[in-house]
Design a protein around this motif. Structure first.
Motif, PDB file in Angstrom:
ATOM      1  N   THR A 174       0.810  -1.218   0.000  1.00 19.66           N
ATOM      2  CA  THR A 174       0.000   0.000   0.000  1.00 19.66           C
ATOM      3  C   THR A 174       0.845   1.272   0.000  1.00 19.66           C
ATOM      4  N   LEU A 175       2.094   1.170   0.403  1.00 20.69           N
ATOM      5  CA  LEU A 175       3.022   2.302   0.371  1.00 20.69           C
ATOM      6  C   LEU A 175       4.116   1.950  -0.632  1.00 20.69           C
ATOM      7  N   HIS A 176       4.202   2.738  -1.704  1.00 17.30           N
ATOM      8  CA  HIS A 176       5.090   2.358  -2.798  1.00 17.30           C
ATOM      9  C   HIS A 176       6.415   3.108  -2.798  1.00 17.30           C
ATOM     10  N   ASP A 177       6.489   4.217  -2.084  1.00 16.19           N
ATOM     11  CA  ASP A 177       7.687   5.042  -2.122  1.00 16.19           C
ATOM     12  C   ASP A 177       8.130   5.407  -0.708  1.00 16.19           C
ATOM     13  N   VAL A 178       9.408   5.743  -0.585  1.00 16.88           N
ATOM     14  CA  VAL A 178       9.954   6.163   0.701  1.00 16.88           C
ATOM     15  C   VAL A 178       9.239   7.414   1.196  1.00 16.88           C
ATOM     16  N   LEU A 179       8.894   8.308   0.283  1.00  9.75           N
ATOM     17  CA  LEU A 179       8.159   9.526   0.675  1.00  9.75           C
ATOM     18  C   LEU A 179       6.807   9.192   1.297  1.00  9.75           C
ATOM     19  N   ASP A 180       6.138   8.167   0.768  1.00 10.36           N
ATOM     20  CA  ASP A 180       4.858   7.743   1.336  1.00 10.36           C
ATOM     21  C   ASP A 180       5.033   7.238   2.771  1.00 10.36           C
ATOM     22  N   VAL A 181       6.097   6.487   2.994  1.00  8.21           N
ATOM     23  CA  VAL A 181       6.392   5.993   4.346  1.00  8.21           C
ATOM     24  C   VAL A 181       6.661   7.164   5.276  1.00  8.21           C
ATOM     25  N   ASN A 182       7.475   8.119   4.812  1.00  9.93           N
ATOM     26  CA  ASN A 182       7.784   9.292   5.638  1.00  9.93           C
ATOM     27  C   ASN A 182       6.519  10.045   6.035  1.00  9.93           C
ATOM     28  N   GLN A 183       5.612  10.220   5.084  1.00 10.85           N
ATOM     29  CA  GLN A 183       4.382  10.960   5.352  1.00 10.85           C
ATOM     30  C   GLN A 183       3.539  10.263   6.419  1.00 10.85           C
ATOM     31  N   SER A 188       1.949  10.222  12.246  1.00  7.66           N
ATOM     32  CA  SER A 188       1.859   9.445  13.483  1.00  7.66           C
ATOM     33  C   SER A 188       2.796   9.978  14.558  1.00  7.66           C
ATOM     34  N   GLY A 189       3.406  11.133  14.301  1.00  6.21           N
ATOM     35  CA  GLY A 189       4.201  11.792  15.331  1.00  6.21           C
ATOM     36  C   GLY A 189       5.690  11.513  15.323  1.00  6.21           C
ATOM     37  N   PHE A 190       6.191  10.845  14.287  1.00  2.78           N
ATOM     38  CA  PHE A 190       7.623  10.549  14.223  1.00  2.78           C
ATOM     39  C   PHE A 190       8.375  11.675  13.515  1.00  2.78           C
ATOM     40  N   ALA A 191       9.584  11.974  14.007  1.00  2.87           N
ATOM     41  CA  ALA A 191      10.458  12.940  13.344  1.00  2.87           C
ATOM     42  C   ALA A 191      11.330  12.209  12.342  1.00  2.87           C
ATOM     43  N   ILE A 192      11.453  12.782  11.147  1.00  4.11           N
ATOM     44  CA  ILE A 192      12.246  12.180  10.070  1.00  4.11           C
ATOM     45  C   ILE A 192      13.606  12.873   9.976  1.00  4.11           C
ATOM     46  N   ASN A 193      14.651  12.103   9.768  1.00  3.51           N
ATOM     47  CA  ASN A 193      15.986  12.653   9.564  1.00  3.51           C
ATOM     48  C   ASN A 193      16.006  13.398   8.228  1.00  3.51           C
ATOM     49  N   GLU A 194      16.218  14.711   8.281  1.00  6.73           N
ATOM     50  CA  GLU A 194      16.203  15.518   7.057  1.00  6.73           C
ATOM     51  C   GLU A 194      17.598  15.964   6.630  1.00  6.73           C
ATOM     52  N   SER A 195      18.625  15.441   7.270  1.00  7.78           N
ATOM     53  CA  SER A 195      19.998  15.772   6.881  1.00  7.78           C
ATOM     54  C   SER A 195      20.256  15.255   5.473  1.00  7.78           C
ATOM     55  N   GLY A 196      20.582  16.169   4.552  1.00  6.53           N
ATOM     56  CA  GLY A 196      20.792  15.769   3.163  1.00  6.53           C
ATOM     57  C   GLY A 196      19.506  15.516   2.417  1.00  6.53           C
ATOM     58  N   GLY A 197      18.364  15.972   2.991  1.00  8.59           N
ATOM     59  CA  GLY A 197      17.061  15.725   2.396  1.00  8.59           C
ATOM     60  C   GLY A 197      16.375  14.567   3.084  1.00  8.59           C
ATOM     61  N   GLN A 209      16.690   5.879   0.658  1.00  7.03           N
ATOM     62  CA  GLN A 209      16.635   5.580   2.086  1.00  7.03           C
ATOM     63  C   GLN A 209      16.089   6.773   2.857  1.00  7.03           C
ATOM     64  N   SER A 210      15.433   6.482   3.960  1.00 14.32           N
ATOM     65  CA  SER A 210      15.077   7.518   4.922  1.00 14.32           C
ATOM     66  C   SER A 210      15.135   6.889   6.303  1.00 14.32           C
ATOM     67  N   ALA A 211      14.997   7.713   7.325  1.00 11.91           N
ATOM     68  CA  ALA A 211      15.085   7.186   8.687  1.00 11.91           C
ATOM     69  C   ALA A 211      14.375   8.115   9.650  1.00 11.91           C
ATOM     70  N   THR A 212      13.868   7.530  10.724  1.00  7.04           N
ATOM     71  CA  THR A 212      13.378   8.347  11.824  1.00  7.04           C
ATOM     72  C   THR A 212      14.589   8.906  12.566  1.00  7.04           C
ATOM     73  N   MET A 213      14.366   9.940  13.361  1.00  2.00           N
ATOM     74  CA  MET A 213      15.393  10.362  14.304  1.00  2.00           C
ATOM     75  C   MET A 213      15.359   9.393  15.482  1.00  2.00           C
ATOM     76  N   ALA A 214      16.500   9.195  16.097  1.00  2.00           N
ATOM     77  CA  ALA A 214      16.624   8.190  17.150  1.00  2.00           C
ATOM     78  C   ALA A 214      15.712   8.480  18.340  1.00  2.00           C
ATOM     79  N   ASP A 215      15.217   7.400  18.944  1.00  2.00           N
ATOM     80  CA  ASP A 215      14.501   7.514  20.216  1.00  2.00           C
ATOM     81  C   ASP A 215      15.446   8.090  21.272  1.00  2.00           C
ATOM     82  N   LYS A 216      14.887   8.824  22.220  1.00  2.00           N
ATOM     83  CA  LYS A 216      15.653   9.211  23.412  1.00  2.00           C
ATOM     84  C   LYS A 216      15.418   8.127  24.462  1.00  2.00           C
TER      85      LYS A 216
END
Length: 264
Positions: A174-183, A188-197, A209-216
């Motif tokens: 149902t999610l075909h692209d990394v951008l869809d996953v990020n959205q 849902s309240g997650f911060a996305i790593n935007e370093s370098g886009g 590739q994309s990634a959430t920012m690390a949990d504290k």
């Protein structure tokens, strides 16, 4: 594959219990009735004989993994290698090490003092890969290392464990692209790593590739507890090579920015 599955099950337990508790929520968001396919995990270490990259790779090689690509991150003073298993369903393993000898004298002395505490026999059991810290450390040393190298600070505090797991976006229906996953994650309240886009890479390099920012997470040091960045979750979409098979390597420029998911 039983030995592979058993090792990754233990790595996963440690990852969600100690380093990235939010991973369970990500799973609930992305699962579509079947288990998520893990593209790869990443492990960190120091480039010193007792605990170097080859020591971390040994348990994986023992269960059939072989070394593939090599990667250099000059600004971060890191060297890395990835490993693959003959079974394509087995996750890839990305292991990096801090080139301690290229760092300041102060960092070298502090890191060597930590590694000197490691009982060499502890590394004979693959369980050390998800065993956390094998040394004691106080907050002053942690802050000293983190000030020079975020990587050194993270590793000194957390020890051994999966820095991240990675959802294969290729398997999602149902999610075909990394951008869809990020959205979905942002909603849902997650911060996305935007370093370098927010999406690192593109179809031309055959990997996005994309990634959430690390949990504290709370880490207990010898003198007090601190809340510091732990693990994060990554998402990868691979594109086919001219022969039709999916690209299996990594892209240095993208991986360099993924490392920054654990930045404060």
């Amino acid at each position: 594959m039983e030995r592979v599955q058993a090792l990754f099950d233990e790595l996963w337990k440690d990852y969600i219990d100690r380093l990235c508790p939010s991973a369970a929520k990500v799973h609930a968001l992305l699962e579509e009735g079947s288990p998520l396919l893990n593209d790869h995990i990443a492990l960190r270490t120091f480039a010193l004989p007792k605990v170097g990259l080859d020591r971390l790779a040994a348990p994986f090689i023992a269960i059939g993994y072989t070394p593939k690509g090599e990667y250099h991150f000059k600004a971060k003073k890191l060297y890395a290698r990835h490993y693959e298993h003959p079974n394509p369903d087995a996750p890839k393993v990305f292991i990096s090490e801090l080139l301690v000898g290229q760092c300041s004298t102060e960092l070298q002395q502090a890191v060597r003092a930590l590694v000197d505490q490691v009982d060499d026999t502890a590394l004979n059991d693959p369980a050390f890969l998800y065993g956390g810290r094998l040394w004691g450390i106080d907050t002053e040393t942690y802050h000293q290392l983190a000030a020079e190298s975020e990587y050194a600070g993270w590793l000194s505090a957390h020890g051994f464990g999966a820095n991240h797991f990675t959802v294969s976006v290729n398997q999602l229906s149902t999610l075909h692209d990394v951008l869809d996953v990020n959205q979905l994650l942002r909603e849902s309240g997650f911060a996305i790593n935007e370093s370098g886009g927010e999406v690192k890479g593109d179809p031309q390099v055959r990997l996005e590739q994309s990634a959430t920012m690390a949990d504290k997470v709370t880490v207990r040091f010898s003198d007090e507890e601190l809340m510091i960045p732990g693990g994060f979750y990554e998402f990868a979409k691979r594109y086919p090579l001219p022969n039709g098979s999916l690209y299996q390597g990594f892209v240095e420029a993208s991986a360099d920015k993924i490392f920054e998911s654990t930045d404060k």
